[in-house]
Scaffold this active site. Structure first.
Site, PDB file in Angstrom:
ATOM      1  CG  ASP A 173      -1.870   1.092   1.338  1.00 39.44           C
ATOM      2  OD1 ASP A 173      -2.915   0.918   1.980  1.00 39.44           O
ATOM      3  OD2 ASP A 173      -1.604   2.154   0.731  1.00 39.44           O
ATOM      4  CG  ASN A 181      -8.931  14.389 -10.023  1.00 39.10           C
ATOM      5  OD1 ASN A 181      -8.965  15.598  -9.819  1.00 39.10           O
ATOM      6  ND2 ASN A 181      -9.485  13.510  -9.221  1.00 39.10           N
ATOM      7  N   GLY A 209      -9.254   5.243  -5.631  1.00 38.80           N
ATOM      8  CA  GLY A 209      -7.934   4.602  -5.775  1.00 38.80           C
ATOM      9  C   GLY A 209      -6.861   5.151  -4.855  1.00 38.80           C
ATOM     10  CB  VAL A 210      -3.324   6.101  -5.616  1.00 37.25           C
ATOM     11  CG1 VAL A 210      -2.238   6.952  -4.982  1.00 37.25           C
ATOM     12  CG2 VAL A 210      -2.764   4.741  -6.020  1.00 37.25           C
ATOM     13  CG  ASP A 211      -6.695  11.638  -5.585  1.00 35.96           C
ATOM     14  OD1 ASP A 211      -7.289  12.248  -6.486  1.00 35.96           O
ATOM     15  OD2 ASP A 211      -6.083  12.207  -4.662  1.00 35.96           O
ATOM     16  CB  SER A 248      -1.947   6.437 -16.095  1.00 36.04           C
ATOM     17  OG  SER A 248      -2.112   7.843 -16.130  1.00 36.04           O
TER      18      SER A 248
HETATM   19  N1  APR Z   1      -1.445   1.631  -2.915  1.00 35.05           N
HETATM   20  C1  APR Z   1      -0.782   1.312  -4.069  1.00 35.05           C
HETATM   21  N2  APR Z   1      -1.393   1.182  -5.261  1.00 35.05           N
HETATM   22  C2  APR Z   1      -2.737   1.378  -5.292  1.00 35.05           C
HETATM   23  C3  APR Z   1      -3.495   1.722  -4.142  1.00 35.05           C
HETATM   24  C4  APR Z   1      -2.785   1.840  -2.918  1.00 35.05           C
HETATM   25  N3  APR Z   1      -3.416   2.158  -1.771  1.00 35.05           N
HETATM   26  N4  APR Z   1      -4.809   1.862  -4.518  1.00 35.05           N
HETATM   27  C5  APR Z   1      -4.860   1.596  -5.834  1.00 35.05           C
HETATM   28  N5  APR Z   1      -3.630   1.305  -6.310  1.00 35.05           N
HETATM   29  C6  APR Z   1      -3.221   0.983  -7.680  1.00 35.05           C
HETATM   30  C7  APR Z   1      -4.311   0.573  -8.633  1.00 35.05           C
HETATM   31  O1  APR Z   1      -4.572  -0.815  -8.498  1.00 35.05           O
HETATM   32  C8  APR Z   1      -3.667   0.906  -9.973  1.00 35.05           C
HETATM   33  O2  APR Z   1      -2.810  -0.151 -10.357  1.00 35.05           O
HETATM   34  O3  APR Z   1      -2.674   2.174  -8.238  1.00 35.05           O
HETATM   35  C9  APR Z   1      -2.801   2.141  -9.665  1.00 35.05           C
HETATM   36  C10 APR Z   1      -3.392   3.469 -10.127  1.00 35.05           C
HETATM   37  O4  APR Z   1      -4.798   3.403  -9.982  1.00 35.05           O
HETATM   38  P1  APR Z   1      -5.695   4.723  -9.684  1.00 35.05           P
HETATM   39  O5  APR Z   1      -5.590   5.069  -8.260  1.00 35.05           O
HETATM   40  O6  APR Z   1      -7.052   4.424 -10.263  1.00 35.05           O
HETATM   41  O7  APR Z   1      -4.993   5.902 -10.503  1.00 35.05           O
HETATM   42  P2  APR Z   1      -5.107   6.300 -12.043  1.00 35.05           P
HETATM   43  O8  APR Z   1      -5.297   5.127 -12.932  1.00 35.05           O
HETATM   44  O9  APR Z   1      -3.930   7.208 -12.274  1.00 35.05           O
HETATM   45  O10 APR Z   1      -6.464   7.154 -12.113  1.00 35.05           O
HETATM   46  C11 APR Z   1      -6.483   8.414 -11.489  1.00 35.05           C
HETATM   47  O11 APR Z   1      -8.514   7.911 -10.341  1.00 35.05           O
HETATM   48  O12 APR Z   1      -8.679   7.906  -8.065  1.00 35.05           O
HETATM   49  C12 APR Z   1      -8.913   8.659  -9.180  1.00 35.05           C
HETATM   50  O13 APR Z   1      -8.711  10.931  -8.439  1.00 35.05           O
HETATM   51  C13 APR Z   1      -8.083   9.908  -9.206  1.00 35.05           C
HETATM   52  O14 APR Z   1      -9.279  10.781 -11.075  1.00 35.05           O
HETATM   53  C14 APR Z   1      -8.052  10.190 -10.675  1.00 35.05           C
HETATM   54  C15 APR Z   1      -7.931   8.801 -11.282  1.00 35.05           C
END
Ligand code: APR
Length: 196
Positions: A21, A35, A43-45, A134
């Protein structure tokens, strides 16, 4: 490393690949897959804002008000506090959105990594952790991201930087395996041999 499992390392150990994580990484800065609004998401955000607390969003709002009223452009990177996270700071970057059947924007994806590393170096940080920018909601095929990410990181590290540890944190073992299969880091050399 905190609850994360290092499954590989490249460039004489400077680039460990972990399953875990991003919010638990104890580094100078973790990178947020944000974003352009900088106002949070899933997700990560979502995880970073949830675990890091309100100060991160307050600083994001201030960045929007003073520097990016139209939103943070794709590929750009900005810095905030890490709030309650183990990481001291968060670097927010906006990855390219990959449309179905469209060629992914490799230049913009590389820019996320390059600009985040440049921002970290500019602040004298020695350690940084990236999620797979992404490759989630933004739909960038993971097998196509791996060579772009590895080449961008390698070019920054071989050019010379104060950043000594670049962790790549994958949320699942499958994602990490896909990266390992498609990455293009230079074959690892013996730890004590000078880089040829
Ligand atoms: N730790 C590590 N990796 C993570 C975590 C975490 N806690 N949560 C998710 N991931 C992984 C996902 O499985 C994916 O492989 O991080 C990668 C990126 O996924 P997203 O978070 O969906 O990011 P992204 O594809 O760049 O999309 C960004 O999603 O959450 C929204 O606000 C954000 O609009 C933006 C978009």
């Amino acid at each position: 490393m905190e609850q994360s499992q290092v499954i590989a390392a490249f460039l004489s150990g400077q680039v460990p690949v972990l399953v875990g994580d991003i919010t638990t990484q104890d580094v100078d800065a973790i990178v947020n897959a944000a974003n352009s609004t900088l106002l949070g998401g899933g997700g990560v955000d979502g995880a970073i804002h949830r675990q890091g607390g309100p100060r991160i969003l307050e600083e994001c709002r201030e960045i929007r008000r003073t520097r990016f009223p139209q939103g943070l452009p794709t590929g750009d990177a900005v810095l905030t506090t890490g709030g309650r996270l183990p990481a001291r700071h968060v670097i927010h970057t906006v990855g390219p959105i990959c449309g179905i059947g469209r060629e992914p924007d490799a230049t913009m994806l590389a820019a996320c990594y390059r600009n985040s590393l440049a921002l970290a170096a500019g602040h004298g940080f020695h350690s940084i952790a990236f999620p797979a920018i992404s490759t989630g909601a933004y739909g960038y095929p993971a097998h196509q991201a791996a060579p772009v990410v590895s080449e961008a990181i390698e070019s920054v590290l071989t050019a010379g930087t104060v950043v000594r540890e670049v962790r790549l944190v994958f949320y699942s073992a499958d994602d990490a395996r896909t990266f390992l299969k498609h990455q293009r880091f230079a074959p690892s050399q013996a730890a004590n041999s000078p880089r040829s």
